[in-house]
Design a protein around this motif. Structure first.
Motif, mmCIF file in Angstrom:
data_model
loop_
_atom_site.group_PDB
_atom_site.id
_atom_site.type_symbol
_atom_site.label_atom_id
_atom_site.label_comp_id
_atom_site.label_asym_id
_atom_site.label_seq_id
_atom_site.Cartn_x
_atom_site.Cartn_y
_atom_site.Cartn_z
ATOM 1 N N THR A 71 0.835 -1.198 0.000
ATOM 2 C CA THR A 71 0.000 0.000 0.000
ATOM 3 C C THR A 71 0.868 1.246 0.000
ATOM 4 O OG1 THR A 71 -1.789 -1.148 1.157
ATOM 5 C CG2 THR A 71 -1.801 1.255 1.254
ATOM 6 N N THR A 159 3.304 2.515 2.826
ATOM 7 C CA THR A 159 2.838 2.476 4.211
ATOM 8 C C THR A 159 2.603 1.062 4.746
ATOM 9 O OG1 THR A 159 0.519 2.702 3.547
ATOM 10 C CG2 THR A 159 1.760 4.739 3.976
ATOM 11 N N ALA A 160 2.496 0.068 3.856
ATOM 12 C CA ALA A 160 2.231 -1.296 4.333
ATOM 13 C C ALA A 160 2.720 -2.315 3.322
ATOM 14 C CB ALA A 160 0.739 -1.499 4.602
ATOM 15 N N GLN A 165 2.920 -2.726 8.898
ATOM 16 C CA GLN A 165 2.581 -1.340 8.637
ATOM 17 C C GLN A 165 3.675 -0.403 9.144
ATOM 18 O OE1 GLN A 165 -1.510 -0.081 9.321
ATOM 19 N NE2 GLN A 165 -2.051 -2.195 9.823
ATOM 20 N N VAL A 189 -6.684 -4.488 2.778
ATOM 21 C CA VAL A 189 -6.039 -3.585 3.727
ATOM 22 C C VAL A 189 -6.751 -2.230 3.707
ATOM 23 C CG1 VAL A 189 -3.790 -4.664 3.554
ATOM 24 C CG2 VAL A 189 -4.359 -2.822 1.978
ATOM 25 N N GLN A 192 -7.590 -0.371 7.064
ATOM 26 C CA GLN A 192 -6.560 -0.056 8.033
ATOM 27 C C GLN A 192 -6.690 1.397 8.466
ATOM 28 O OE1 GLN A 192 -2.924 -0.951 6.076
ATOM 29 N NE2 GLN A 192 -3.060 -3.128 6.441
ATOM 30 N N ARG A 194 -5.589 4.959 9.290
ATOM 31 C CA ARG A 194 -4.463 5.799 8.898
ATOM 32 C C ARG A 194 -3.861 6.437 10.137
ATOM 33 N NH1 ARG A 194 -8.136 7.721 5.202
ATOM 34 N NH2 ARG A 194 -8.096 9.812 6.074
#
Length: 199
Positions: A71, A159-160, A165, A189, A192, A194
């Motif tokens: 991500t 970010t992931a 993460q 995802v 998730q 933020r």
């Protein structure tokens, strides 16, 4: 038991430990012996890079067959619209073939650290952000995808990777975790939460 390091790779750092040209490398930040990057992140991209001391785990994370979702938060030139997001979700035709469908959504500007050097923006052209999740590993794929739908990438932050993460790590920071099983491939995802980084 294996160990993994989650590292927030700064802009302008190579995802390797040596460089004949003297550019910044992982060796400037990672001082634990026996750890190697599981995958890579481009010199001009930022964010999550995984390193491990387990060769089998390194292969599981980085091999394209595993299709671990990755991500990204992407700042693009122009106001990204629903038509472009739809193209990204369906798959984008690149020179090396059609990409797999991605998860793409508009993202309000995240409170992330300032980039050094700053992104060069043109005053007459606005910018916007999107969150993009892909499960392929083509060279500079995210940048090529956004350009193909008419919105060139200005800044790219991963970010992931799978269930790992970035969390609150600032550029150059790292944290170590123990791994008891092979990395999972989450079905989504998108939900998730933020996180916000202090400026």
């Amino acid at each position: 038991m294996s160990q993994i390091i989650l590292f927030n790779k700064p802009y302008g750092v190579l995802s390797q430990f040596t460089d004949s040209s003297g550019r910044p490398t992982l060796a400037d930040f990672i001082h634990r012996k026996g750890f190697y990057a599981a995958g890579r992140l481009d010199f001009d991209s930022e964010g999550l890079l995984l390193l491990t001391d387990d060769g089998a785990l390194q292969h599981q994370i980085s091999h394209p067959r595993q299709k671990l979702p990755k991500t990204y938060w992407v700042q693009v030139e122009g106001e990204i619209d629903n038509a472009a997001l739809g193209e990204l979700r369906r798959g984008v035709k690149l020179k090396d073939g059609l990409t797999a469908p991605a998860k793409a959504r508009h993202l309000r500007e995240p409170a992330v650290w300032p980039r050094v050097p700053p992104v060069r923006e043109r005053k007459a052209i606005p910018t916007s952000w999107l969150e993009l999740t892909i499960s392929e590993g083509r060279n500079r794929q995210v940048r090529r995808m956004t350009a193909a739908v008419g919105f060139p990438t200005l800044r790219l932050i991963r970010t992931a990777i799978g269930n790992w993460q970035l969390g609150g790590l600032r550029p150059g920071e790292q944290r170590a975790e123990e791994v008891f099983a092979a990395p999972a491939r989450p079905a989504s995802v998108r939900g998730q939460r933020r996180r916000r980084w202090p400026r």
